[in-house]
Design an enzyme around this catalytic site. Sequence first.
Site, PDB file in Angstrom:
ATOM      1  N   MET A 109      -1.881  45.768  -6.551  1.00 55.70           N
ATOM      2  CA  MET A 109      -2.241  46.534  -7.697  1.00 55.70           C
ATOM      3  C   MET A 109      -1.936  46.213  -9.259  1.00 55.70           C
ATOM      4  SD  MET A 109      -4.318  48.528  -6.024  1.00 55.70           S
ATOM      5  CE  MET A 109      -4.553  49.685  -7.583  1.00 55.70           C
ATOM      6  N   ARG A 110      -1.130  45.229  -9.135  1.00 55.69           N
ATOM      7  CA  ARG A 110      -0.484  44.612 -10.434  1.00 55.69           C
ATOM      8  C   ARG A 110      -1.645  44.359 -11.422  1.00 55.69           C
ATOM      9  NH1 ARG A 110       3.616  41.831  -9.375  1.00 55.69           N
ATOM     10  NH2 ARG A 110       5.106  43.260  -9.552  1.00 55.69           N
ATOM     11  N   ALA A 111      -2.829  43.724 -10.949  1.00 60.22           N
ATOM     12  CA  ALA A 111      -3.846  43.405 -11.796  1.00 60.22           C
ATOM     13  C   ALA A 111      -4.639  44.501 -12.218  1.00 60.22           C
ATOM     14  CB  ALA A 111      -4.785  42.391 -10.832  1.00 60.22           C
TER      15      ALA A 111
END
Length: 663
Positions: A274-276
């Site tokens: 989910m970092r993107a």
Amino acid sequence: MSTPFPFTAVVGQEDLRLALLLNAVSPAVGGVLVRGEKGTAKSTAVRALSVLLPEVAVVPGCRFSCDPAAPDPSCPDGPHEAGNGGMRPARMVELPVGASEDRLVGALDIERALAEGVKAFEPGLLADAHRGILYVDEVNLLHDHLVDLLLDAAAMGASYVEREGVSVRHASKFLLVGTMNPEEGELRPQLLDRFGLTVEVAASREPDQRVEVVRRRLAYDDDPAGFAARWAGEESAVRQRIVAARELLPSVRLGDGALRQIAATCAAFEVDGMRADIVMARTATALAAWAGRTDVLAEDVRQAALLALPHRRRRNPFDAPGLDEDKLDETLEEFSGEGDEDPDPDGPGGGGGQPPSSDGPQADGGSGAQPEAGDGGEPQPSGASSGEQSAARASEPFRTKVLSVPGLGDGAAGRRSRARTEHGRTTGARRPHGALTKLHLAATVQAAAPHQRARGRTGRGLVVRRDDLRQATREGREGNLVLFVVDASGSMAARQRMSAVKGAVLSLLLDAYQRRDKVGLVTFRGSAAEVALPPTSSVDAAAARLETLPTGGRTPLAAGLLRAHEVLRVERLRDPARRALVVVVTDGRATGGPEPVALAGRAARLFAADSVASVVVDCESGPVRLGLAGQLAGELDGTAVTLDELRADSIAGLVKDVQRRAA
């Protein structure tokens, strides 16, 4: 102090300048990785950015740059009372690729800690970079143990130093900026994901723009201060715009429509984790603030995707970075929300988010895919026959087992063969050579204990002197040089055979990438051999050369072995600690010249005399087999395997046989 090249005087490179400015507006974006060829102003632009950053308020006398409004309660120089502090310019701290662990995280005075029981701590680069920029030039060449420390600090916002029960913690929040040339190797996926944005840069092919680059550089070199003064107005304007965007940033609204576009885009490009999504959201809000808006538009989401996703969508190291912009536009159009403007596929992709340009035509560099190293313009070996065949495509790569070189080495840290390293399991102790980095406590106490009465010890404390200190010796893993010697003659030209051979070599290249090896490629055909790829950390370049390798002509096996032996000789002079593994891919035939087979045998014995670990991949096929590859393996004092055994994963276990034979 030297005068830096002005940021606004950098010609072109709009994507690079924009990515750096967005991080200046919102450090939470997470930094930027700049990928590109040599001489494209990567380092110049990064160093110029630090001058534009607003000043930082710090507690007077604090070596860890504590914020006077909210000082770190765990600061080693604390505790500090909240109050007024002084101002200083934002720092840009450079981390050399050859730095030691102590230089990065700081060092404890072990003698004082043992003898006096005090924490005498000297801060490292992570402390200096707190609330500033940590810049790593050639970040892809950074040693793994430094990468691990960077990952920990970036994830936790703090640095921990622990040595034999003595512990120090301090805050370390920094803007991580790295530059790299992809031809020299790729980054570990964990570190790659830590960079918020990535930019691909390339030198312009436009003559007018290249002329302007040269003109400005010469003017700067002649009079740095005068050149900077001529750009002071533009520099001041950008500095004020950064301050204004920072003040506007908390007011920027990220609507549900923009959030849906961000989530849909990340899902469409199958990025991991989910970092993107989070980085895209922060980048889009920073783009809006930089453009002076309080609403995030579709054009901001599009530009954020072009900066935040290319390095996250790579599925293996041989995939070129970049995004399919048509697919991106379709996704944004499908999930466009109310109140958001439709993306403009024909526009610049940044809208109001583009940095002000005062330097003429735009650069060629962008966020799209760039050609892989080695594409096109492939040199042809001398002596190639007129019957040369076009290159066969490699078969699908497969997972291999561990290849390793026998014995215990002292090479650069990696993940392949056993070696004496600064990290790993403790195997013994020795007197330190230079600064003490890893204390062996038991050995130190044992060395000091017999001398306590002579040193006049009266209390409970142990009297420790410099001569008593012992350095821990550790065993870990090293990276090796895997040198491929590939037969590209006419006898290897059968399509199915060459395709399988290339697939096997490609599999080993993938393994070399994961184990942080250097690789090289020597090919032979016609009447000579050539170094298709000198030893490098770029497995991308090796894969590209392998893919375009043509076949045809005679089989100068001796020439290939002699060229490989010369490559190893030169590499030993450059890097004497790195051990080599030679993988010879051939059917063992040798043609051309007098006694070609005997000459090849004499060349092979040079490797045996140097105790070079080797594997021969026997590509001979057909009902009648001469067994020449097996004879070659015997001359090399190596191991042979047939081509049919490659997909049985047997090649990866060959060096275990080499180890047994060497034992």
